[in-house]
Write a protein that holds these residues in place. Structure first.
Motif, PDB file in Angstrom:
ATOM      1  N   THR A 168     -15.791 -62.529  22.334  1.00  0.00           N
ATOM      2  CA  THR A 168     -16.972 -62.005  23.044  1.00  0.00           C
ATOM      3  C   THR A 168     -17.591 -60.828  22.299  1.00  0.00           C
ATOM      4  O   THR A 168     -18.805 -60.648  22.301  1.00  0.00           O
ATOM      5  CB  THR A 168     -16.557 -61.543  24.455  1.00  0.00           C
ATOM      6  OG1 THR A 168     -15.519 -62.386  24.906  1.00  0.00           O
ATOM      7  CG2 THR A 168     -17.745 -61.599  25.395  1.00  0.00           C
ATOM      8  N   LYS A 169     -16.766 -60.001  21.627  1.00  0.00           N
ATOM      9  CA  LYS A 169     -17.295 -58.854  20.877  1.00  0.00           C
ATOM     10  C   LYS A 169     -18.329 -59.300  19.839  1.00  0.00           C
ATOM     11  O   LYS A 169     -19.382 -58.692  19.674  1.00  0.00           O
ATOM     12  CB  LYS A 169     -16.123 -58.163  20.164  1.00  0.00           C
ATOM     13  CG  LYS A 169     -15.892 -56.758  20.701  1.00  0.00           C
ATOM     14  CD  LYS A 169     -14.914 -55.977  19.858  1.00  0.00           C
ATOM     15  CE  LYS A 169     -14.955 -54.521  20.192  1.00  0.00           C
ATOM     16  NZ  LYS A 169     -14.321 -54.100  21.409  1.00  0.00           N
ATOM     17  N   ILE A 185     -21.564 -60.398  21.476  1.00  0.00           N
ATOM     18  CA  ILE A 185     -22.442 -59.270  21.839  1.00  0.00           C
ATOM     19  C   ILE A 185     -23.276 -58.863  20.615  1.00  0.00           C
ATOM     20  O   ILE A 185     -24.485 -58.648  20.710  1.00  0.00           O
ATOM     21  CB  ILE A 185     -21.600 -58.079  22.344  1.00  0.00           C
ATOM     22  CG1 ILE A 185     -20.948 -58.440  23.662  1.00  0.00           C
ATOM     23  CG2 ILE A 185     -22.459 -56.838  22.498  1.00  0.00           C
ATOM     24  CD1 ILE A 185     -19.899 -57.435  24.120  1.00  0.00           C
ATOM     25  N   ILE A 186     -22.606 -58.801  19.449  1.00  0.00           N
ATOM     26  CA  ILE A 186     -23.346 -58.434  18.232  1.00  0.00           C
ATOM     27  C   ILE A 186     -24.439 -59.457  17.953  1.00  0.00           C
ATOM     28  O   ILE A 186     -25.580 -59.110  17.617  1.00  0.00           O
ATOM     29  CB  ILE A 186     -22.376 -58.322  17.038  1.00  0.00           C
ATOM     30  CG1 ILE A 186     -21.372 -57.201  17.278  1.00  0.00           C
ATOM     31  CG2 ILE A 186     -23.142 -58.056  15.745  1.00  0.00           C
ATOM     32  CD1 ILE A 186     -20.356 -57.028  16.175  1.00  0.00           C
ATOM     33  N   PHE A 233     -26.026 -50.880  22.910  1.00  0.00           N
ATOM     34  CA  PHE A 233     -25.074 -51.740  22.206  1.00  0.00           C
ATOM     35  C   PHE A 233     -23.796 -50.978  21.897  1.00  0.00           C
ATOM     36  O   PHE A 233     -22.694 -51.495  22.048  1.00  0.00           O
ATOM     37  CB  PHE A 233     -25.727 -52.242  20.917  1.00  0.00           C
ATOM     38  CG  PHE A 233     -24.763 -52.893  19.970  1.00  0.00           C
ATOM     39  CD1 PHE A 233     -24.300 -54.197  20.202  1.00  0.00           C
ATOM     40  CD2 PHE A 233     -24.280 -52.221  18.849  1.00  0.00           C
ATOM     41  CE1 PHE A 233     -23.411 -54.775  19.341  1.00  0.00           C
ATOM     42  CE2 PHE A 233     -23.385 -52.797  17.995  1.00  0.00           C
ATOM     43  CZ  PHE A 233     -22.947 -54.099  18.236  1.00  0.00           C
ATOM     44  N   VAL A 266     -21.730 -50.708  25.113  1.00  0.00           N
ATOM     45  CA  VAL A 266     -21.146 -52.010  25.469  1.00  0.00           C
ATOM     46  C   VAL A 266     -20.041 -52.387  24.493  1.00  0.00           C
ATOM     47  O   VAL A 266     -18.950 -52.814  24.883  1.00  0.00           O
ATOM     48  CB  VAL A 266     -22.254 -53.090  25.502  1.00  0.00           C
ATOM     49  CG1 VAL A 266     -21.653 -54.474  25.654  1.00  0.00           C
ATOM     50  CG2 VAL A 266     -23.235 -52.796  26.616  1.00  0.00           C
ATOM     51  N   PHE A 267     -20.292 -52.185  23.197  1.00  0.00           N
ATOM     52  CA  PHE A 267     -19.347 -52.591  22.163  1.00  0.00           C
ATOM     53  C   PHE A 267     -18.042 -51.802  22.269  1.00  0.00           C
ATOM     54  O   PHE A 267     -16.958 -52.350  22.119  1.00  0.00           O
ATOM     55  CB  PHE A 267     -20.012 -52.367  20.794  1.00  0.00           C
ATOM     56  CG  PHE A 267     -19.208 -52.909  19.646  1.00  0.00           C
ATOM     57  CD1 PHE A 267     -19.232 -54.270  19.326  1.00  0.00           C
ATOM     58  CD2 PHE A 267     -18.421 -52.061  18.855  1.00  0.00           C
ATOM     59  CE1 PHE A 267     -18.501 -54.758  18.273  1.00  0.00           C
ATOM     60  CE2 PHE A 267     -17.694 -52.555  17.795  1.00  0.00           C
ATOM     61  CZ  PHE A 267     -17.732 -53.918  17.507  1.00  0.00           C
ATOM     62  N   HIS A 304     -16.129 -52.624  25.780  1.00  0.00           N
ATOM     63  CA  HIS A 304     -15.797 -54.025  26.060  1.00  0.00           C
ATOM     64  C   HIS A 304     -14.342 -54.274  25.702  1.00  0.00           C
ATOM     65  O   HIS A 304     -13.877 -53.916  24.626  1.00  0.00           O
ATOM     66  CB  HIS A 304     -16.708 -54.933  25.225  1.00  0.00           C
ATOM     67  CG  HIS A 304     -16.427 -56.390  25.450  1.00  0.00           C
ATOM     68  ND1 HIS A 304     -16.834 -57.054  26.589  1.00  0.00           N
ATOM     69  CD2 HIS A 304     -15.752 -57.295  24.709  1.00  0.00           C
ATOM     70  CE1 HIS A 304     -16.429 -58.302  26.514  1.00  0.00           C
ATOM     71  NE2 HIS A 304     -15.751 -58.471  25.388  1.00  0.00           N
TER      72      HIS A 304
END
Lengths: 114, 441
Positions: free
Chosen positions: A24-25, A28-29, B433, B436-437, B440
């Motif tokens: 998932t990481k 996201i990117i 971002f 979130v990054f 997460h």
């Protein structure tokens, strides 16, 4: 023809099933890169419509998107566990590099914006 | 004594006030109000045979000094100062001059901006030929040759060779020949000369007709004449680059009393003239040679931004500016406003970026306004005015033009709002971002 269409379909379904397995990481990117590139394309279309008058503003707006996308792709390469090249590079270190590069990028963009 | 001193003081103050009141007319004269002219002659009879011409000069305020070319006390300068403002050389046969005068000193005289009238004639000397040559005029090599025209001569009992030419091909310039010009043909009897076509400082004032040629009437012609047709010039003028003026005539008798009052009939024409045009022509052209006409001066060159009369040391691109200059013409006694519709100014850097015709107010003030081009660098305001019969005006004033300063640019342009917003959205996106990054799991 039908055979070719079937091949394309098979290709996409295999791509999709492979992508589902992506962490998932990284997803996201990918979303972040997609967002930046979309904004860049919108600006190019806008520039083609209204003309290039504040050209420095266009360049800084466009390049901030492209720069963001490029930096995000670099981060994705470094944090991808399947990439053996950056095996000994920790995630925190990669993220710190990313933040520093972004700060420099936005400083330049702000100066150039107008 | 004290009273007298005070009176002088008061009168000098009045003079100064008058000078201020008359404004531009208080310009100092460029030339002497009573110019001194040296007349060099071979023979003192010229003084009486050409007295009408000399009298017209004397009436206009010239101080004439007659000298024989052989006079041993002859000198143009004394302790480095010129003694004369003009020189009339009515000595066609002079081989040598007395005193310190020679070819070089006469040419130096012209080089110093002073004026010269040179009249040649049949049998002219090598010395005069050299002086004329230095002024861009070449006389017929055969010094016994005369201009002959079998179609345009004045009918006369004594002239059987048709060498008494009635010429009426004048240069079209009211600056040189006056408003009226010569009303009758000009009588000419003498040697022909030519001017190099490439030389644009020398102007043919009086040219021969197409049927004229130059030959020695005593000798049978064996081939075509060396000079013929309209390439023959009878009277030429030179305006040198330093605005010195030189008149060269192939005939000395053109200026004589005899020719001034000569009644004649041109061959093949029914009208007969009571007088020739010589007197008028000689007077008008001597006015031009001695700068009573066509001598211009440009003063008070000024430029400034619209709305700010102060002259800046630098302009910015796209500034609106105004340029003004005053031009006057010398009349021999005073300066009068010069009026012309063709004075132009250039805003110049390597090539003219702007060329504007100046507007005038009829009082000698020329103005224009324009916008500085969108190019920065070192520019010049250039005014090059070069018209037939007028002295050359060449004035240039340097002025740098700078680009916008960084704080002179336009900010917050509406058309650029999408670009601004995209940059800020990228920054905000980066922040979001990052959060979130990092958080997460």
């Amino acid at each position: 023809m039908a055979g070719a269409a079937g091949d394309v379909k098979a290709l996409f379904s295999s791509l999709k099933s492979a992508y589902v397995a992506t962490p998932t990481k990284l997803k996201i990117i990918d979303l972040y890169v997609f967002y930046a590139l979309c904004t860049a394309v919108i600006q190019v279309v806008y520039m083609a419509l209204v003309g290039s008058f504040p050209f420095n503003a266009f360049l800084s707006g466009f390049l901030s998107c492209v720069g963001t996308a490029v930096l995000a792709v670099c981060l994705r390469m470094q944090v991808n566990p399947k990439n053996k090249e950056f095996k000994e590079l920790s995630l925190e270190r990669a993220f710190a590099d990313f933040v520093l590069a972004n700060l420099v990028l936005h400083l330049v963009i702000m100066n150039f914006l107008g | 004594m004290a009273m007298a001193g005070r009176a002088i003081q008061v009168s000098s103050i009045i003079v100064i006030l008058l000078g201020i009141a008359s404004g531009s007319l208080s310009l100092p004269p460029d030339r002497s109000l009573h110019p001194r002219i040296l007349v060099l002659v071979d023979d003192l009879t010229v003084k009486s045979s050409h007295s009408l011409f000399f009298a017209s000069l004397a009436d206009r305020g010239y101080r004439l000094e007659f000298k024989l070319t052989s006079d041993p006390s002859l000198a143009l300068t004394s302790y480095g100062e010129y003694l004369f403002d003009g020189l009339i050389l009515f000595a066609p046969a002079a081989e040598h001059f007395g005193g310190s005068v020679d070819i070089a000193s006469i040419l130096d005289f012209v080089d110093s901006g002073r004026d010269l009238i040179l009249a040649a004639d049949v049998g002219m000397s090598e010395t005069l030929r050299t002086i004329a040559n230095e002024c861009g005029v070449e006389f017929d090599e055969d010094s016994n040759a005369v201009v002959i025209d079998h179609l345009n001569f004045a009918e006369s009992e004594t002239d059987t060779e048709h060498s008494l030419i009635a010429a009426d091909t004048f240069v079209a310039s009211s600056a040189i020949l006056g408003e009226k010009g010569a009303e009758a043909p000009v009588l000419f009897q003498g040697i022909a000369h030519s001017v190099a076509p490439a030389n644009d400082l020398v102007i043919k004032v009086l040219s021969a007709s197409a049927s004229a040629y130059s030959a020695n009437p005593e000798v049978q012609l064996n081939g075509p004449p060396s000079l013929s047709g309209t390439s023959i010039s009878l009277v030429s003028v030179l305006q040198a680059r330093n605005n010195a003026r030189v008149l060269i005539s192939g005939s000395l008798s053109l200026f004589s009393n005899k020719f001034f009052v000569f009644p004649f009939k041109k061959f093949g024409s029914s009208t007969s003239f009571q007088r020739s045009g010589n007197q008028m022509f000689a007077e008008e052209i001597s006015k031009w040679v001695f700068h009573e006409r066509g001598h211009l001066k440009a003063v008070n060159v000024h430029h400034h931004k619209v709305g700010n009369l102060e002259e800046p040391s630098m302009y910015r691109i796209t500034d609106h500016i105004e340029y003004s200059v005053e031009i006057y013409e010398w009349t021999g006694k005073t300066w009068k406003p010069y009026v012309a519709d063709d004075v132009q100014v250039q805003f110049y850097m390597m090539s003219p970026y702007i060329l504007k015709t100046l507007n005038h107010n009829g009082q000698g003030l020329y103005t224009t306004s324009f916008q500085v081009p969108d190019v920065y660098g070192v520019f010049q305001f250039k005014l090059d005015y070069n018209r037939l019969g007028y002295t050359t005006l060449a004035i240039s004033k340097q002025i740098p033009v700078r680009p916008f300063r960084h704080n002179e640019y336009e900010r917050f342009i509406p058309a650029a709002y999408p670009y601004y917003s995209s940059s800020f959205s990228m920054m905000f996106g980066f922040f979001l971002f990052g959060v979130v990054f990092l958080y997460h799991k």
